[in-house]
Design an enzyme around this catalytic site. Structure first.
Site, mmCIF file in Angstrom:
data_model
loop_
_atom_site.group_PDB
_atom_site.id
_atom_site.type_symbol
_atom_site.label_atom_id
_atom_site.label_comp_id
_atom_site.label_asym_id
_atom_site.label_seq_id
_atom_site.Cartn_x
_atom_site.Cartn_y
_atom_site.Cartn_z
ATOM 1 N N ASP A 30 -5.986 6.900 -4.260
ATOM 2 C CA ASP A 30 -5.502 5.540 -4.074
ATOM 3 C C ASP A 30 -6.969 5.021 -3.807
ATOM 4 O O ASP A 30 -7.456 4.248 -3.309
ATOM 5 C CB ASP A 30 -4.536 5.302 -3.113
ATOM 6 C CG ASP A 30 -3.961 4.073 -4.151
ATOM 7 O OD1 ASP A 30 -2.364 4.143 -4.460
ATOM 8 O OD2 ASP A 30 -3.937 2.848 -3.408
ATOM 9 N N HIS A 98 3.658 8.366 -10.441
ATOM 10 C CA HIS A 98 2.735 8.921 -10.052
ATOM 11 C C HIS A 98 3.744 9.043 -8.252
ATOM 12 O O HIS A 98 4.544 8.645 -8.391
ATOM 13 C CB HIS A 98 1.635 7.894 -9.480
ATOM 14 C CG HIS A 98 2.077 6.396 -8.764
ATOM 15 N ND1 HIS A 98 2.699 5.866 -10.547
ATOM 16 C CD2 HIS A 98 2.088 5.214 -8.127
ATOM 17 C CE1 HIS A 98 2.878 4.668 -10.066
ATOM 18 N NE2 HIS A 98 2.940 4.296 -8.604
HETATM 19 P P1 5GP Z 1 2.823 1.556 -7.060
HETATM 20 O O1 5GP Z 1 3.045 0.595 -6.768
HETATM 21 O O2 5GP Z 1 3.086 1.497 -8.418
HETATM 22 O O3 5GP Z 1 3.499 3.219 -6.301
HETATM 23 O O4 5GP Z 1 1.617 1.912 -7.320
HETATM 24 C C1 5GP Z 1 0.419 2.276 -7.388
HETATM 25 C C2 5GP Z 1 -0.747 2.624 -6.995
HETATM 26 O O5 5GP Z 1 -1.925 2.767 -7.571
HETATM 27 C C3 5GP Z 1 -1.207 1.734 -5.862
HETATM 28 O O6 5GP Z 1 -1.119 2.183 -4.577
HETATM 29 C C4 5GP Z 1 -2.873 1.202 -6.311
HETATM 30 O O7 5GP Z 1 -3.773 1.330 -4.720
HETATM 31 C C5 5GP Z 1 -2.630 2.210 -6.981
HETATM 32 N N1 5GP Z 1 -3.727 1.735 -8.532
HETATM 33 C C6 5GP Z 1 -3.823 0.771 -9.218
HETATM 34 N N2 5GP Z 1 -4.914 0.990 -9.677
HETATM 35 C C7 5GP Z 1 -5.851 1.729 -9.322
HETATM 36 C C8 5GP Z 1 -6.875 2.004 -9.588
HETATM 37 O O8 5GP Z 1 -7.735 2.298 -10.697
HETATM 38 N N3 5GP Z 1 -7.194 3.514 -9.418
HETATM 39 C C9 5GP Z 1 -6.927 3.832 -8.254
HETATM 40 N N4 5GP Z 1 -7.471 5.245 -7.588
HETATM 41 N N5 5GP Z 1 -6.158 3.302 -7.121
HETATM 42 C C10 5GP Z 1 -5.478 2.832 -8.025
#
Ligand code: 5GP
Ligand code: ZN
Length: 112
Positions: A30, A98
């Protein structure tokens, strides 16, 4: 999907350090880790959220890969947490399914 960042990661248009990969899913760190170890496991096929999963095998494959990843890092001994955030109240920010795998510190409960 053209404008989906995780599709671009799965498709190799955005380079990441792949921690694990099989025919159906890929795991990578992440960008904004919330624990000493924080990886995301995503299906290669675009599915926006848990609400949109029609093939439950997809979830089995994601969790299978998450377990393999955790074991490979020794977290089967210390423990770890797997999380799928869904929709606004779940605070999902990326609309490509995810599975978060968090480890390396004591987690707390209830989650925020
Ligand atoms: P959510 O909040 O949708 O459950 O999690 C999305 C996750 O994706 C977050 O923890 C954020 O840090 C991660 N994330 C967002 N954009 C990117 C990216 O471009 N690369 C990576 N490796 N992680 C990302
Ligand atoms: Zn996508």
């Amino acid at each position: 999907m053209d404008d989906c960042i995780f599709c671009k990661i799965a498709g190799g248009q955005i380079p990441v350090t792949k921690l694990f990969e099989d025919d159906h899913a890929v795991a990578f760190p992440d960008l904004n880790p919330q624990a000493p170890f924080h990886a995301l496991v995503i299906p290669k096929l675009h599915v926006a959220s848990l609400n949109d999963v029609r093939d439950p095998m997809m979830l089995g494959r994601l969790y299978g890969l998450a377990g393999q990843l955790a074991r490979s890092k020794g977290f089967d001994v210390t423990g770890y947490r797997t999380v799928i955030n869904t929709g606004p109240h779940g605070q999902q920010t990326v609309l490509h399914l995810h599975l978060h795998v968090l480890a390396g510190r004591q987690m707390t409960w209830p989650p925020g």
